[in-house]
Design an enzyme around this catalytic site. Structure first.
Site, PDB file in Angstrom:
ATOM      1  CG  ASP A  30      -1.931   0.830   1.088  1.00  0.00           C
ATOM      2  OD1 ASP A  30      -2.149   1.768   0.132  1.00  0.00           O
ATOM      3  OD2 ASP A  30      -2.852   1.170   1.980  1.00  0.00           O
ATOM      4  CB  SER A  83      -7.314   1.795  -0.195  1.00  0.00           C
ATOM      5  OG  SER A  83      -8.242   2.628   0.432  1.00  0.00           O
ATOM      6  CG  HIS A 142     -13.750   9.641   0.612  1.00  0.00           C
ATOM      7  ND1 HIS A 142     -13.994   8.650   1.403  1.00  0.00           N
ATOM      8  CD2 HIS A 142     -12.497   9.961   1.019  1.00  0.00           C
ATOM      9  CE1 HIS A 142     -13.144   7.975   2.152  1.00  0.00           C
ATOM     10  NE2 HIS A 142     -11.833   8.775   1.927  1.00  0.00           N
ATOM     11  NE  ARG A 172      -7.185  10.484   5.806  1.00  0.00           N
ATOM     12  CZ  ARG A 172      -6.356  10.141   7.034  1.00  0.00           C
ATOM     13  NH1 ARG A 172      -5.919  11.071   7.706  1.00  0.00           N
ATOM     14  NH2 ARG A 172      -6.174   8.930   6.986  1.00  0.00           N
ATOM     15  NE  ARG A 208     -11.038  12.709   5.122  1.00  0.00           N
ATOM     16  CZ  ARG A 208     -10.837  12.207   4.165  1.00  0.00           C
ATOM     17  NH1 ARG A 208     -10.536  12.969   3.044  1.00  0.00           N
ATOM     18  NH2 ARG A 208     -10.564  10.755   4.189  1.00  0.00           N
ATOM     19  NE  ARG A 215     -10.159   4.477   6.568  1.00  0.00           N
ATOM     20  CZ  ARG A 215      -9.466   4.556   5.605  1.00  0.00           C
ATOM     21  NH1 ARG A 215      -9.894   4.093   4.338  1.00  0.00           N
ATOM     22  NH2 ARG A 215      -8.094   4.949   5.394  1.00  0.00           N
ATOM     23  NE  ARG A 289     -11.427   8.018   5.710  1.00  0.00           N
ATOM     24  CZ  ARG A 289     -11.166   7.747   7.146  1.00  0.00           C
ATOM     25  NH1 ARG A 289     -11.692   7.744   8.115  1.00  0.00           N
ATOM     26  NH2 ARG A 289      -9.890   7.449   6.923  1.00  0.00           N
TER      27      ARG A 289
END
Ligand SMILES: O=C(O)[C@H](O)COP(=O)(O)O
Length: 380
Positions: A30, A83, A142, A172, A208, A215, A289
């Site tokens: 990752d 991801s 998102h 973010r 957020r 999450r 999320r």
């Protein structure tokens, strides 16, 4: 049957070079990638002897694969990977349009307004308020600001007379501090709607990571803080103007962690708590999320925190966030249907697989790379 409805064979031809009967490891790192080799590229600057030796030891076998943009089903080459899209794309063997692109297509064609989800919420437009809750930025991971803008326009043209937006500031997926500009843009859009007779306002907000967008059920207090502001109209900070709110709260926190606030009128009354008869749309297309809030909005027997007030609403997600739980039951755009993954092919060809993954990746991975199939062993 394949997704086209045709009968498709599961039979895999023998690989031209990989020997049969040997163990093969697929390891996903990752956040690892190759990019311009300059001083700002931390992977290039770091000491990476293992990766260097793998690359130099067998340069003829070294390949780069794209993990962003159109190669993973995102709308443009400028869209960064993340991801969710990576897990969906790996092992699918084909490019599937991901949430961001599916929403773009549905908005551009107008099909979003013809679907069951929009019809369901629009029943409330005559007497109730339309609430839009989601991440306010152009990060494209998102949600996207331009999709929110189109939805505001489309809903108001189709009868929404009173609209309240509950914003979550980003910082973010985009630069910290950019929240102020996004709120200014949204405020100017809402002002134009008001000129056209639509009572449209920002009603609440927060960062957020502190409000709403937790999450994997890590911290329900995050969702509760959002619930109190969005549904009950209660928050520790009250402002009459959202730009002022974000600027003031940024003095002590960055965009991701702004505390919850509500917008109030001259009598200190919250301008947009969610009430009986209202419609609610969570406009994030990415699931991880938004699932927790979706549960709080939809589940009758919800017990993760005291909701205090549970208004009778019509709720739709931008997408359905969990296909197995069918959550939410109503949604504006259908999520990607990823079938015939490499894991399924291996099982059908009698190849035993052992999969090991962090539990946190479960919701994403089970739809793509390691789609749970019988005869494969999965360790979380
Ligand atoms: O949700 C997050 O933390 C980021 O927006 C994206 O993170 P991920 O794609 O690495 O999960």
């Amino acid at each position: 049957m394949g997704s086209s409805g045709q009968q498709v064979s599961w039979k895999l031809a023998d690989h031209p070079t990989l020997p049969k009967g040997k163990t093969l490891a697929l390891i996903v790192l990752d956040g690892w990638g190759e990019y311009k080799p300059d001083e700002y590229n931390c992977i290039h600057v770091a000491q990476t002897p293992t990766m260097d030796s793998l690359k130099q030891g067998a340069p003829e076998k070294w390949r780069l694969i794209r993990a962003h943009g159109k190669a993973v089903g995102l709308p443009t080459e400028d869209d960064m990977g993340n991801s969710e899209v990576g897990h969906n794309a790996l092992g699918a063997g084909r490019i599937f349009a991901q949430g961001a692109k599916l929403v773009d297509i549905a908005l551009a064609s107008g099909k979003i307004y013809e679907g069951e989800g929009f019809k369901y919420i629009s029943e409330c437009f005559e007497k109730g308020t339309l609430h839009l809750i989601g991440l306010l930025s152009d990060g494209g991971v998102h949600s996207r600001l331009d999709q929110l803008q189109l939805l505001l326009k489309g809903a108001s043209e189709r009868g929404a007379k009173r609209i309240r937006v509950h914003i979550l500031t980003d910082g973010r997926d985009v630069l910290d501090g950019s929240s102020v500009g996004f709120v200014e843009t949204l405020e100017s859009d809402l002002a134009k709607l008001r000129e056209n007779g639509v009572d449209a306002r920002i009603a609440s907000g927060g960062g957020r990571m502190y409000v709403t967008m937790d999450r994997y059920e890590n911290d329900w207090d995050v969702v509760k803080r959002g619930w109190d502001a969005q549904v009950r109209g209660e928050a520790p900070h009250k402002f009459t103007n959202a730009v002022e709110a974000v600027k003031k709260l940024r003095e002590n926190a960055n965009d991701q962690y702004l505390p919850p606030f509500v917008i109030v009128d001259e009598n200190e009354k919250a301008v947009g708590p969610i009430e009986d008869g209202d419609a609610v749309v969570t406009f994030n297309f990415r699931a991880d999320r938004m699932v927790m809030l979706a549960k709080a909005l939809e589940h009758q027997d919800f017990d993760k925190f005291d909701r205090v007030k549970v208004p009778k609403i019509r709720y739709a997600g931008m997408l359905q966030y969990d296909g197995e739980l069918k959550l939410p039951g109503h949604y504006l755009v259908s999520p990607p249907e990823i079938d015939r993954t490499s894991g399924e092919y291996l099982v059908h060809n009698g190849v035993r697989t052992f999969a090991c993954r962090p539990p946190s990746d479960d919701p994403q991975v089970k739809g793509g790379l390691m789609k749970l199939v019988s005869h494969s062993i999965h360790i979380l």
